[in-house]
Scaffold this motif. Structure first.
Motif, PDB file in Angstrom:
ATOM      1  N   THR A   1       0.838  -1.192   0.000  1.00 55.40           N
ATOM      2  CA  THR A   1       0.000   0.000   0.000  1.00 55.40           C
ATOM      3  C   THR A   1       0.874   1.243   0.000  1.00 55.40           C
ATOM      4  OG1 THR A   1      -0.077   0.131   2.413  1.00 55.40           O
ATOM      5  CG2 THR A   1      -1.756  -1.226   1.330  1.00 55.40           C
TER       6      THR A   1
ATOM      7  N   THR B   1       0.678   3.610   2.104  1.00 57.65           N
ATOM      8  CA  THR B   1       1.068   3.844   3.493  1.00 57.65           C
ATOM      9  C   THR B   1       2.250   2.964   3.880  1.00 57.65           C
ATOM     10  OG1 THR B   1      -1.207   4.437   4.071  1.00 57.65           O
ATOM     11  CG2 THR B   1       0.265   3.829   5.884  1.00 57.65           C
TER      12      THR B   1
ATOM     13  N   SER C   1       5.346   4.239   2.243  1.00 57.22           N
ATOM     14  CA  SER C   1       5.751   5.468   2.913  1.00 57.22           C
ATOM     15  C   SER C   1       6.508   5.175   4.203  1.00 57.22           C
ATOM     16  CB  SER C   1       4.514   6.328   3.211  1.00 57.22           C
ATOM     17  OG  SER C   1       4.867   7.478   3.947  1.00 57.22           O
ATOM     18  N   CYS C   2       6.020   4.227   4.982  1.00 54.84           N
ATOM     19  CA  CYS C   2       6.697   3.855   6.235  1.00 54.84           C
ATOM     20  C   CYS C   2       8.090   3.284   5.970  1.00 54.84           C
ATOM     21  CB  CYS C   2       5.855   2.840   7.014  1.00 54.84           C
ATOM     22  SG  CYS C   2       4.322   3.522   7.688  1.00 54.84           S
TER      23      CYS C   2
ATOM     24  N   SER D   1       6.271  10.550   1.593  1.00 61.16           N
ATOM     25  CA  SER D   1       4.877  10.681   2.034  1.00 61.16           C
ATOM     26  C   SER D   1       3.920   9.995   1.057  1.00 61.16           C
ATOM     27  CB  SER D   1       4.492  12.153   2.161  1.00 61.16           C
ATOM     28  OG  SER D   1       4.371  12.755   0.887  1.00 61.16           O
ATOM     29  N   PRO D   2       2.794   9.469   1.566  1.00 57.08           N
ATOM     30  CA  PRO D   2       1.808   8.837   0.670  1.00 57.08           C
ATOM     31  C   PRO D   2       1.309   9.790  -0.410  1.00 57.08           C
ATOM     32  CG  PRO D   2       1.334   8.281   2.954  1.00 57.08           C
ATOM     33  CD  PRO D   2       2.409   9.332   2.983  1.00 57.08           C
ATOM     34  N   SER D   3       1.150  11.085  -0.072  1.00 55.08           N
ATOM     35  CA  SER D   3       0.650  12.029  -1.083  1.00 55.08           C
ATOM     36  C   SER D   3       1.666  12.216  -2.202  1.00 55.08           C
ATOM     37  CB  SER D   3       0.326  13.368  -0.430  1.00 55.08           C
ATOM     38  OG  SER D   3       1.477  13.933   0.167  1.00 55.08           O
TER      39      SER D   3
END
Length: 201
Positions: free
Chosen positions: A27, A29, A32-33, A38-40
């Motif tokens: 995903t 997210t 991103s982690c 960032s997800p955006s």
């Protein structure tokens, strides 16, 4: 490489990055982690609203396990990797059947046997089109408000912007199924008319 070639390569990289992420079942997210992006920002890159920097491309190539040539669309054709079995937290095993990213790709999924009746599958949605064929066992497909139980030989196809999720339909053994996925909405195109059914007697 001309300026137009560079622009075309960068424009195609977003969808390839999204296909590589979805191919791994990750995903925005989760990526991103793992990367600190960032997800955006990831979403804007995948939808070609933002050009990725070389640093970002290198990070994502490493995270997805793909080469820069694959992301740029310059990798030579290669035989499918039949040994790259991937496992996920729910014990699902995924065997990629196509090596490239972007365009139609295929993989085989195996869900383990369960001892208890399962909960309704968690649903996700994303761009694309999916074709699913059950090879063995019984698969519970939650497609929006619909609940379908598919058996060996059953096929389903759907736009993946519709919320969808699958799980083993219940005690009785594992489930094996094939998925063909078109991240840009690519669909299978039948070239022959359906075979006539048996005549009524």
């Amino acid at each position: 490489m001309t300026g137009d070639d560079v622009a075309d390569t960068l424009a195609a990289m977003g969808p390839r990055l999204r296909a590589a992420r979805e191919h791994r079942g990750a995903t925005l997210t989760g990526v991103s982690c793992a990367t600190g992006i960032s997800p955006s920002t990831l979403s804007r890159i995948e939808t070609s609203r933002r050009k990725p920097t070389l640093e970002v491309v290198l990070q994502l190539a490493k995270e997805y396990g793909v080469s820069l040539d694959e992301l740029a669309g310059t990798a030579p054709a290669a035989a499918p990797r039949t040994s790259a079995l991937q496992r996920f937290g729910d014990d699902k095993a995924v065997l990629p059947l196509t090596r490239y990213v972007g365009g139609l790709h295929a993989h085989k999924h195996v869900l383990p046997a369960v001892q208890e009746p399962p909960a309704r599958p968690r649903q996700v949605s994303h761009d694309g089109w999916e074709w699913l064929c059950v090879l063995y066992g019984r698969l519970w497909l939650a497609l929006g408000d619909q609940d379908l139980v598919l058996s060996a030989g059953d096929v389903a196809e759907f736009e993946t912007r519709n919320p969808h999720g699958v799980t083993n339909a219940g005690p009785g053994g594992p489930v094996e199924y094939l998925i063909m996925f078109g991240p840009q909405g690519e669909r299978l195109r039948p070239r022959t008319a359906p075979a006539p059914g048996p005549r009524a007697r």
